[in-house]
Write an enzyme that holds these catalytic residues in place. Structure first.
Site, PDB file in Angstrom:
ATOM      1  N   SER A 131      32.376  36.357  25.641  1.00 30.97           N
ATOM      2  CA  SER A 131      33.108  37.311  26.476  1.00 30.97           C
ATOM      3  C   SER A 131      34.614  37.248  26.278  1.00 30.97           C
ATOM      4  O   SER A 131      35.333  38.119  26.767  1.00 30.97           O
ATOM      5  CB  SER A 131      32.786  37.083  27.961  1.00 30.97           C
ATOM      6  OG  SER A 131      33.336  35.866  28.416  1.00 30.97           O
ATOM      7  N   LYS A 170      37.436  33.264  32.165  1.00 31.74           N
ATOM      8  CA  LYS A 170      37.951  34.632  32.160  1.00 31.74           C
ATOM      9  C   LYS A 170      39.466  34.609  32.384  1.00 31.74           C
ATOM     10  O   LYS A 170      40.036  33.595  32.786  1.00 31.74           O
ATOM     11  CB  LYS A 170      37.301  35.462  33.278  1.00 31.74           C
ATOM     12  CG  LYS A 170      35.794  35.653  33.147  1.00 31.74           C
ATOM     13  CD  LYS A 170      35.438  36.589  32.018  1.00 31.74           C
ATOM     14  CE  LYS A 170      33.939  36.880  31.992  1.00 31.74           C
ATOM     15  NZ  LYS A 170      33.136  35.705  31.617  1.00 31.74           N
TER      16      LYS A 170
END
Length: 216
Positions: A131, A170
């Site tokens: 990701s 993230k």
């Protein structure tokens, strides 16, 4: 013998330069590499290192600095090599076991101080997933994390989401009462959650790329 901070910096620079280039640096390269004011300052500290037995100098050649002696080997082991605790994987699941100083984690990653900077409060995690590939963090890479008191928008962080009980890597953004956890891959959607649901475990300060990826 005790070294000043500047002498430690020069000794470490000479050692790292030799590792990378297989030759000693010139006095001017030391000056430019460390941002010192003049070659005279470099020469002053090199002479001090020579008197203390850490280096030998051949003034007849431009690359005449040679690191020598048991004192240097001890310095290298104590001052340049840094052990960073490896604490597992950053992925969905249970919280990452961040060391609190009371337990000595095993294993450690042994790195040079030049590659990690200030090693205080560092720990290492291996990334599982893709990701964050557009931020140059891929599956199998190692991220060095640092526990910090404050997080800024755009920092890449390891986050524990209390509900649903998952951990993720993230980029962090505050948006009012919410937090946006932004991936760096268009195949993934951002995560929005209340700030009270977020526990920051660390901020990414160094990425160690793995050239050989695990098979999908």
């Amino acid at each position: 013998m005790t070294l000043s901070k500047r002498q430690q910096d020069i000794l470490e620079f000479v050692s790292e330069y030799w590792r990378q280039h297989r030759r000693p640096p010139t006095v001017r390269e030391i000056k430019e590499g460390l941002g010192l004011s003049s070659t005279s300052v470099v020469n002053h500290h090199l002479e001090a290192l020579a008197r203390k037995g850490y280096i030998e100098r051949d003034h007849g050649v431009s690359r005449g600095v040679k690191v020598v002696g048991a004192d240097y080997r001890r310095f290298l082991a104590e001052e340049i090599n840094v052990q960073v605790p490896f604490c597992g994987y950053i992925s969905a699941g249970q919280p990452v076991p961040v060391p609190d100083g009371s337990v000595a984690p095993d294993p450690y990653l042994e790195l040079t101080r030049a590659s990690v900077g200030d090693e205080k409060d560092l720990f290492a995690l291996q990334v599982r997933g893709d990701s964050m590939v557009d931020a140059l963090v891929g599956d199998g890479d190692i991220v060095l994390m640092k526990r910090v008191p404050d997080i800024n928008n755009g920092d890449m962080v390891a986050v524990w989401l209390k509900d649903p009980g998952e951990t993720t890597l993230k980029k962090f953004y505050r948006e009012g009462d919410l937090v946006r956890l932004q991936p760096a891959n268009p195949a993934y959607s951002p995560i929005y959650t209340h700030a009270a649901n977020v526990e920051i475990q660390g901020k990414v300060v160094v990425v160690i790329r793995q050239l050989a990826r695990r098979p999908v």
